[in-house]
Scaffold this active site. Structure first.
Site, short mmCIF file in Angstrom:
data_model
loop_
_atom_site.label_atom_id
_atom_site.label_comp_id
_atom_site.label_asym_id
_atom_site.label_seq_id
_atom_site.Cartn_x
_atom_site.Cartn_y
_atom_site.Cartn_z
N GLU A 1 1.95 1.90 -3.40
CA GLU A 1 0.83 2.46 -4.18
C GLU A 1 0.82 4.00 -4.04
O GLU A 1 0.67 4.72 -5.03
CB GLU A 1 -0.48 1.84 -3.69
CG GLU A 1 -1.74 2.40 -4.33
CD GLU A 1 -2.76 2.78 -3.28
OE1 GLU A 1 -3.07 3.98 -3.17
OE2 GLU A 1 -3.28 1.88 -2.57
N HIS A 2 1.00 4.50 -2.83
CA HIS A 2 1.08 5.97 -2.65
C HIS A 2 2.30 6.54 -3.38
O HIS A 2 2.23 7.61 -3.99
CB HIS A 2 1.16 6.30 -1.16
CG HIS A 2 -0.17 6.32 -0.48
ND1 HIS A 2 -0.65 7.44 0.17
CD2 HIS A 2 -1.11 5.36 -0.33
CE1 HIS A 2 -1.85 7.16 0.69
NE2 HIS A 2 -2.14 5.90 0.40
N HIS B 1 0.83 -1.21 0.00
CA HIS B 1 0.00 0.00 0.00
C HIS B 1 0.86 1.26 0.00
O HIS B 1 0.54 2.25 -0.67
CB HIS B 1 -0.94 -0.03 1.21
CG HIS B 1 -1.66 1.26 1.44
ND1 HIS B 1 -1.39 2.08 2.52
CD2 HIS B 1 -2.62 1.89 0.72
CE1 HIS B 1 -2.17 3.16 2.46
NE2 HIS B 1 -2.92 3.07 1.39
N GLU C 1 -3.48 8.02 7.54
CA GLU C 1 -4.57 7.25 6.95
C GLU C 1 -4.97 6.12 7.90
O GLU C 1 -6.16 5.85 8.12
CB GLU C 1 -4.15 6.68 5.59
CG GLU C 1 -5.25 5.88 4.90
CD GLU C 1 -4.84 5.32 3.54
OE1 GLU C 1 -3.69 5.54 3.12
OE2 GLU C 1 -5.69 4.67 2.90
#
Lengths: 447, 445
Positions: free
Chosen positions: A73-74, A70, A150
């Site tokens: 992904e950022h 993840h 997040e």
């Protein structure tokens, strides 16, 4: 005898409604470098969505590096040699496009929706960052703070989400699905630029990806554009088989409790270890889908009729089957008690409804209703080409063929009442489950 | 009730979150230009906007009666919201269970919701079940039963939601913001009501609200899908034709967001949840579109706003940050919010306020204006992606009093915005800074 059979079969066939296919116009091809491509034409509006699905997700995070899929992904938004940070996003904004990305257990997905004439442009950018990502600490370190925020927002601010993580962690004793997609905070805080690049070089290669294009295009247009963009990206790695540790046969019903002063409304959730579409044999996954629908899908389901309407001991009760993962599916349920009902009473009542279903199975009427809902759902699904792209990407990513994914309603149509009862008996066994209890706690006196 | 369809993975994390959902108000939304919107007037004079699209055999209808939760009795907030849960719980000769079973038999999706200023309904049906779907809707809005069992069940369900929201940081922040902005005004009351007021709502309260608010002259209808004007007209009459001509609505006073300053809500959570708001521009103000562009540059959708760059990209202070414009029938506001680790709440807030004032005093650069206009014009067409979204977008335009041809010239309005317009509008909206700031989180030490 033969004549009688033929005669009796004829009216039956006449009564059976046509079974629709999902995205009947979809087609597929593969580029020389191994990139799979699926095209879903939808001419209703002059827009197109591309989604690139990498066959890598959080369950592929190295041990101790949870959250790296993840995090990467950022970081994929931080620029390449030819397109420095922000250029891709600025270009998408300039043409009035929308973009985002997401990570699941098994996939990392990047997508844009743009005016149809701009498809080649965003394909070029996406192909570029498949191979040419450039990262430095000036970009990486603030973004690591972003993913930690997040996590605080999605999980740490919400006791129900924290409990969900604890349920998953208890359900999977060995398999990485027990680790949150976003990662554990203490491991996320240590993720580095090198971790991200290592992960990127291992998994981001055309032969490890599926391109889904849905919208105002046809296969030939997509083929020409894909060859000119993604077709130029050389294979960067030979992805290893995704052999994750298998679960032992579960032997003990487990319960986890989270008591928190931030909880004002108690609730319970439960998950059973079950197969997914990719790992099931026979019609078991289809049967679990039908089972979830009959047990707890909407107000006509057994849990709603018996516990919310009938006994009036719950304000809500729902069941879902998520069969879209590679190694295991998740059969879950959740319920909120009504009035003075305790969670133990509620859990016992749910177990009673499940026991009845395991013992006596479902009725033909319930089965027919579930099939009808599936047929209607396939028609409603045609209204959203982005939804179709999402469905087909998920199916293909877990090894399903396009034809099999399109035939989903027919596969549901083949499910028998006995399939459903057998699936309930085999899988809705408390030994295979973890039940999570969410309870209020006085701030001064934690339990 | 909802059509079954295989779901994608439920466990996911993503790059970005829509700001509108996080900020507690609907952003001003736009529809698209390529669609032909047709005005249909039924034999009895009921008007609807129709987008005929025969490609998929379904019909989606979104409609609204002006007069939502702002019409709740002042001492009983929550009536409109509870009504929205009760209309599909039995009507005419069909008790709750039979009504729901019939919807399920037909795979018809029918739902209602209470907004601040409108009561919304949506219907989705396959073409083959269309007439009975409309007939069930007619019964729901004209002869709902409000039987004791479903009423008790829905009240408990609403109360459960209120209780859960009472310890949810986002909900706490949104409620505190509304209450601080509009004290003593219907806009400041919780749409769901409170545990106490929901308990006090009776069957008569629901029926009074229905009779007062459900009428033909305050009804707006949009239909999208496989149906032509000739077929739709009589269906409109059959469905809505028996409603009274005019509603009886309570007057709602005009109001400006109060200058409430900083409102701290002490709550033990790892983040400071920040929401802020100030006076905005009403929808028909000539500077509304320039203000809309200015807001996009400051904190709008996508990955290119000033706040996204300053708060998230450069400093990693937050995952989600943004601003928006909200227009009500009797108020207008800008609003925004973020969530950041509790010990950096002051830093984030100072940064946001600095950016708001900087935009007000300096305006945007020519390049920023250019980029914003390109995005807003180009992305307009993307709002077209499903029948339901087309219907809800067009309904929003209809409720805002924009003409049926608005979709055709909306992009011209954006294109015409000049740098002077944006500077002027940014000054008007942002110069004073937020009138209210709500911070939910642990007490700063």
């Amino acid at each position: 005898m033969i004549a009688a059979l033929v005669l009796s079969a004829a009216p039956l066939r006449a009564e059976t409604p046509a079974v629709p296919r999902i995205a009947p116009a979809a087609s597929e091809f593969t580029l020389d470098n191994g990139l799979s491509v699926v095209v879903v034409p939808d001419r209703r509006a002059p827009v197109v969505t591309q989604m690139v699905w990498y066959r890598v997700g959080s369950a592929d995070d190295p041990v101790g590096k949870s959250g790296i899929a993840h995090f990467l992904e950022h970081l994929m938004f931080k620029g390449t040699k030819t397109h420095p940070a922000g250029v891709f996003s600025a270009e998408v904004a300039e043409i009035g496009g929308n973009e985002n990305a997401f990570t699941t257990d098994d996939a990392t997905v990047y997508h844009q929706t743009v005016p149809k004439e701009q498809l080649g442009l965003v394909m070029g950018f996406e192909a570029d960052r498949m191979a040419n990502l450039v990262l430095d600490d000036a970009a990486v370190l603030p973004e690591r703070d972003v993913i930690l925020e997040e996590r605080r927002m999605r999980v740490d601010s919400d006791p129900a989400a924290q409990l969900g993580e604890a349920v998953d962690a208890a359900l999977y004793q060995r398999h990485p699905y027990g680790t949150p997609v976003i990662g554990w905070a203490h491991e996320m805080a240590e993720l580095s630029r090198e971790d991200a690049i290592t992960f990127y070089d291992r998994a981001y290669t055309p032969n490890n990806a599926i391109l889904v294009v849905a919208g105002d295009v046809d296969e030939e247009e997509v083929r020409v554009l894909a060859e000119a963009t993604y077709g130029k990206v050389a294979r960067r790695a030979a992805p290893a088989p995704r052999d994750r540790a298998k679960e032992p046969e579960p032997v003990a019903a487990r319960a986890v409790t989270l008591s928190d002063p931030r909880v004002a409304q108690p609730s319970l959730q439960r998950r059973y270890l079950v197969p997914s579409y990719a790992s099931a044999t026979g019609r078991e996954a289809e049967a679990l889908d039908v089972l979830a629908d009959i047990l707890g899908g909407g107000t006509e389901s057994r849990l709603y009729r018996k516990l919310v309407r009938g006994a009036a001991i719950a304000t809500s009760a729902g069941v879902w089957y998520s069969g879209s993962q590679l190694d295991y599916g998740s059969f879950g349920l959740s319920a909120s008690p009504r009035g003075a009902t305790t969670l133990d009473t509620l859990a016992a009542a749910i177990d009673g409804v499940i026991a009845d279903l395991r013992d006596r199975g479902i009725t033909e009427d319930e089965l027919a209703r579930a099939k009808r809902r599936t047929r209607a759902g396939a028609i409603y699904a045609q209204d959203s080409s982005r939804g179709l792209a999402n469905y087909l990407g998920t199916a293909l990513l877990t090894g399903e063929s396009l034809a099999k994914a399109q035939d989903y309603p027919a596969r549901i149509e083949a499910v028998t009442a006995e399939d459903v009862r057998a699936a309930a008996e085999k899988y809705l066994d408390l030994k295979r489950s973890v039940t999570g209890y969410l309870l209020p706690a006085p701030a001064a006196k934690p339990i | 009730m909802t059509a079954m369809f295989r779901s994608a993975a439920v466990r996911l994390a993503q790059h970005s979150l829509a700001v509108a959902a996080a900020a507690g108000f609907a952003l001003f939304a736009c529809a698209a230009q390529a669609t032909t919107v047709e005005r249909v007037v039924s034999p009895k004079g009921i008007e609807a906007w129709l987008v005929e699209e025969q490609a998929v055999p379904l019909v989606a209808m979104n409609f609204a009666f002006r007069g939502g939760a702002a019409q709740d009795p002042p001492e009983k907030p929550g009536v409109a919201n509870l009504l929205s849960g009760m209309l599909d719980e039995g009507a005419g000769d069909l008790p709750s269970e039979a009504f729901q079973a019939r919807l399920d038999d037909l795979s018809v999706e029918l739902s209602f919701s209470a907004g601040r200023e409108a009561f919304f309904g949506t219907l989705r049906t396959l073409v083959e079940t269309r007439d009975e779907a409309f007939s069930l809707l007619k019964r729901a809005i004209t002869v709902p039963r409000f039987d004791d069992e479903p009423l008790a069940r829905m009240k408990d369900a609403v109360t459960t939601g209120i209780r859960a929201a009472s310890t949810d940081p986002d909900s706490l922040a949104s409620q505190a913001l509304a209450a601080a902005m509009f004290p003593g005004h219907p806009y400041g009351r919780p749409i769901e009501g409170t545990e106490r007021t929901v308990a006090a709502i009776t069957r008569d309260d629901l029926e009074l609200f229905r009779r007062a608010a459900f009428a033909r002259s305050n009804l707006r209808i949009v239909v999208v899908g496989a149906i032509d004007a000739k077929t739709l007209g009589p269906l409109l009459d059959a469905t809505f034709g028996d409603l009274p001509e005019n509603p009886f609505l309570r007057p709602v006073p005009d109001v400006k967001p109060a200058d409430a300053g900083l409102v701290e809500v002490a709550f033990s959570t790892p983040q400071a949840v920040i929401r802020f708001a100030g006076n905005g521009l009403e929808r028909h103000d000539p500077d509304f579109m320039p203000a809309f562009v200015a807001n996009h540059i400051l904190g709008g959708a996508g990955f290119s706003s000033r706040l996204y760059a300053e708060v998230r990209e450069k400093r990693g202070l937050a995952y989600s940050v943004g601003t928006g414009l909200a227009t009500f029938d009797h108020a207008a506001a800008f609003f925004g919010g973020t969530a950041t680790r509790a010990d950096r709440g002051d830093e984030a807030l100072t940064l946001i306020e600095t950016e708001i004032r900087r935009l007000a005093s300096e305006g945007p650069t020519e390049a920023e204006l250019d980029q914003a206009k390109h995005y807003l014009i180009g992305s307009f067409a993307l709002r077209f992606d499903t029948s339901s979204r087309i219907a809800s977008q067009l309904l929003a335009f209809s409720l805002d009093g924009l003409g049926i041809d608005y979709v055709e010239h909306r992009n011209d309005l954006v294109a015409a915005v000049t740098i002077e317009d944006v500077r002027r509008a940014a000054r008007r909206v942002f110069e004073a800074g937020p009138a209210v700031v709500v911070r939910v989180g642990p007490k700063p030490s």
